[in-house]
Design an enzyme around this catalytic site. Sequence first.
Site, PDB file in Angstrom:
ATOM      1  N   HIS A  61      -0.833   0.469  -9.984  1.00 36.49           N
ATOM      2  CA  HIS A  61      -1.511  -0.496  -9.104  1.00 36.49           C
ATOM      3  C   HIS A  61      -2.008  -1.705  -9.914  1.00 36.49           C
ATOM      4  O   HIS A  61      -3.196  -2.022  -9.934  1.00 36.49           O
ATOM      5  CB  HIS A  61      -2.693   0.191  -8.378  1.00 36.49           C
ATOM      6  CG  HIS A  61      -3.105  -0.528  -7.125  1.00 36.49           C
ATOM      7  ND1 HIS A  61      -3.491   0.122  -5.984  1.00 36.49           N
ATOM      8  CD2 HIS A  61      -3.199  -1.855  -6.844  1.00 36.49           C
ATOM      9  CE1 HIS A  61      -3.812  -0.764  -5.050  1.00 36.49           C
ATOM     10  NE2 HIS A  61      -3.636  -1.967  -5.547  1.00 36.49           N
TER      11      HIS A  61
ATOM     12  N   ARG B 121       0.845  -1.192   0.000  1.00 37.53           N
ATOM     13  CA  ARG B 121       0.000   0.000   0.000  1.00 37.53           C
ATOM     14  C   ARG B 121       0.881   1.242   0.000  1.00 37.53           C
ATOM     15  O   ARG B 121       1.937   1.273   0.644  1.00 37.53           O
ATOM     16  CB  ARG B 121      -0.933   0.025   1.213  1.00 37.53           C
ATOM     17  CG  ARG B 121      -2.158  -0.873   1.052  1.00 37.53           C
ATOM     18  CD  ARG B 121      -3.123  -0.340  -0.023  1.00 37.53           C
ATOM     19  NE  ARG B 121      -4.305  -1.174  -0.187  1.00 37.53           N
ATOM     20  CZ  ARG B 121      -4.436  -2.146  -1.088  1.00 37.53           C
ATOM     21  NH1 ARG B 121      -3.439  -2.431  -1.904  1.00 37.53           N
ATOM     22  NH2 ARG B 121      -5.568  -2.818  -1.193  1.00 37.53           N
TER      23      ARG B 121
HETATM   24  P1  NDP Z   1      -1.791 -10.986   4.903  1.00 38.02           P
HETATM   25  O1  NDP Z   1      -2.755 -10.441   5.907  1.00 38.02           O
HETATM   26  O2  NDP Z   1      -1.846 -12.421   4.548  1.00 38.02           O
HETATM   27  O3  NDP Z   1      -0.296 -10.692   5.406  1.00 38.02           O
HETATM   28  C1  NDP Z   1       0.101  -9.463   5.942  1.00 38.02           C
HETATM   29  C2  NDP Z   1       1.521  -9.610   6.460  1.00 38.02           C
HETATM   30  O4  NDP Z   1       1.963  -8.316   6.919  1.00 38.02           O
HETATM   31  C3  NDP Z   1       1.618 -10.552   7.655  1.00 38.02           C
HETATM   32  O5  NDP Z   1       2.770 -11.341   7.568  1.00 38.02           O
HETATM   33  C4  NDP Z   1       1.729  -9.604   8.847  1.00 38.02           C
HETATM   34  O6  NDP Z   1       2.427 -10.106   9.941  1.00 38.02           O
HETATM   35  C5  NDP Z   1       2.494  -8.462   8.223  1.00 38.02           C
HETATM   36  N1  NDP Z   1       2.297  -7.241   9.010  1.00 38.02           N
HETATM   37  C6  NDP Z   1       1.149  -6.572   9.230  1.00 38.02           C
HETATM   38  N2  NDP Z   1       1.362  -5.514  10.020  1.00 38.02           N
HETATM   39  C7  NDP Z   1       2.683  -5.531  10.324  1.00 38.02           C
HETATM   40  C8  NDP Z   1       3.519  -4.721  11.105  1.00 38.02           C
HETATM   41  N3  NDP Z   1       3.043  -3.660  11.773  1.00 38.02           N
HETATM   42  N4  NDP Z   1       4.833  -5.035  11.195  1.00 38.02           N
HETATM   43  C9  NDP Z   1       5.337  -6.112  10.535  1.00 38.02           C
HETATM   44  N5  NDP Z   1       4.584  -6.937   9.770  1.00 38.02           N
HETATM   45  C10 NDP Z   1       3.278  -6.638   9.671  1.00 38.02           C
HETATM   46  O7  NDP Z   1      -1.969 -10.074   3.619  1.00 38.02           O
HETATM   47  P2  NDP Z   1      -1.586 -10.401   2.093  1.00 38.02           P
HETATM   48  O8  NDP Z   1      -0.214 -10.931   2.032  1.00 38.02           O
HETATM   49  O9  NDP Z   1      -2.665 -11.173   1.446  1.00 38.02           O
HETATM   50  O10 NDP Z   1      -1.656  -8.925   1.461  1.00 38.02           O
HETATM   51  C11 NDP Z   1      -0.803  -7.897   1.938  1.00 38.02           C
HETATM   52  C12 NDP Z   1      -1.220  -6.575   1.327  1.00 38.02           C
HETATM   53  O11 NDP Z   1      -0.883  -6.523  -0.052  1.00 38.02           O
HETATM   54  C13 NDP Z   1      -2.725  -6.288   1.337  1.00 38.02           C
HETATM   55  O12 NDP Z   1      -3.161  -5.846   2.608  1.00 38.02           O
HETATM   56  C14 NDP Z   1      -2.836  -5.211   0.291  1.00 38.02           C
HETATM   57  O13 NDP Z   1      -2.703  -3.938   0.888  1.00 38.02           O
HETATM   58  C15 NDP Z   1      -1.645  -5.468  -0.639  1.00 38.02           C
HETATM   59  N6  NDP Z   1      -2.089  -5.848  -1.973  1.00 38.02           N
HETATM   60  C16 NDP Z   1      -1.668  -5.130  -3.064  1.00 38.02           C
HETATM   61  C17 NDP Z   1      -2.090  -5.462  -4.334  1.00 38.02           C
HETATM   62  C18 NDP Z   1      -1.589  -4.742  -5.542  1.00 38.02           C
HETATM   63  O14 NDP Z   1      -2.100  -4.957  -6.642  1.00 38.02           O
HETATM   64  N7  NDP Z   1      -0.573  -3.911  -5.428  1.00 38.02           N
HETATM   65  C19 NDP Z   1      -3.050  -6.544  -4.557  1.00 38.02           C
HETATM   66  C20 NDP Z   1      -3.369  -7.293  -3.373  1.00 38.02           C
HETATM   67  C21 NDP Z   1      -2.922  -6.926  -2.124  1.00 38.02           C
HETATM   68  P3  NDP Z   1       1.842 -11.338  10.826  1.00 38.02           P
HETATM   69  O15 NDP Z   1       1.893 -12.521   9.890  1.00 38.02           O
HETATM   70  O16 NDP Z   1       2.788 -11.454  11.941  1.00 38.02           O
HETATM   71  O17 NDP Z   1       0.442 -10.965  11.192  1.00 38.02           O
END
Ligand code: NDP
Length: 311
Positions: A275, A227
């Site tokens: 995006h 994001r």
């Molecule tokens: P998930 O919820 O599966 O994974 C999120 C990861 O981020 C987890 O490993 C989590 O840690 C980590 N995380 C969250 N907050 C923190 C923090 N404060 N510090 C460190 N690590 C953190 O999400 P996805 O992988 O499915 O998707 C991730 C993001 O990708 C989406 O939220 C979206 O914004 C973006 N996206 C972008 C797209 C694009 O076209 N550019 C398309 C689809 C998604 P933990 O495992 O420990 O909870």
Amino acid sequence: MAVLISIGHDGWYTEEQLAEELRAIAPGTDIRPISAPGNLAEITVLAASALTGDLAARLPNLQLVQKLGAGVDTIVAHPSLAPHVRVARLKPQEPAHEIAEYCLAYVLRGQRNMAAHAAAQARSAWEPLAPRRPAETTVGVLGLGHIGGMTARLMRDMRFRVLGWSRSPKEIEGVDCRHGGAALPQMLAECDYVCSILPSTPATHGLMDAEMLAAMKPGAVLINAGRGDLVDETALLEALDTGTPGHAVLDVVNQEPLPADSPLWAHPQVTITPHVSGWHLGDALRDVAENYRRLEAGENLLHEVDRERGY
Ligand code: NDP
């Protein structure tokens, strides 16, 4: 009970396309595109990519917002969404793999000196440059969830040294996993490429600020496919001018579409894509239909989001 489809932004599928695909998967289900919503009191599920305006507030019997993708930042805290309304996301394989592939493409662009070769060609110059060895290159992946985990494994399979970072501890074979805020600057200092696939939450907003950018390796490449609000863009432009990091590849930016007068467009060390890193829904619409069925049956939903945590 009925499903209303409202994508909430342009430049992707249309509501009519998705309604047609969903009807084919769930025949007999009342599925309506936003252009023909019918009686709003009958809508219990809103399938959306982004939540806009006061639509959710105008659906008195709304029970579930089903995100048509992964990032729920425009949904979980939207003022029009009552606290009791549940939020679920999708975890499709195809767009996750597309995002991993996007990160790999820009890593390989650096490894194989593609920009330098294109510049040399423009000068009709035959200038051999050694490609960099994967084993001597470190790729960092911020976020080790559904998409980040796949990205880290792909990089590992390409024989890079891979570091991963998440909120809680993780174990991924062949990936040096680290977690928590204190571990981030040290990890950034080790990476030749940093790929972010973090969600937008209060904790990740502005995380890549002047201090974290300065912690990166000189000449390193920052690839953001999570994001846009992760990155302080003013600090990034200043940091790029110092060479640390050396380049930024941004699929997501703070304001989308990126305004025509943004200095990011013209900066020689910035690559912008609109995006598009994850695009196709693949067979994820099956989970939309399944969640509708589960909601009706009172069963646990697939991929329900923690609205407090924000992802
Ligand atoms: P998930 O919820 O599966 O994974 C999120 C990861 O981020 C987890 O490993 C989590 O840690 C980590 N995380 C969250 N907050 C923190 C923090 N404060 N510090 C460190 N690590 C953190 O999400 P996805 O992988 O499915 O998707 C991730 C993001 O990708 C989406 O939220 C979206 O914004 C973006 N996206 C972008 C797209 C694009 O076209 N550019 C398309 C689809 C998604 P933990 O495992 O420990 O909870």
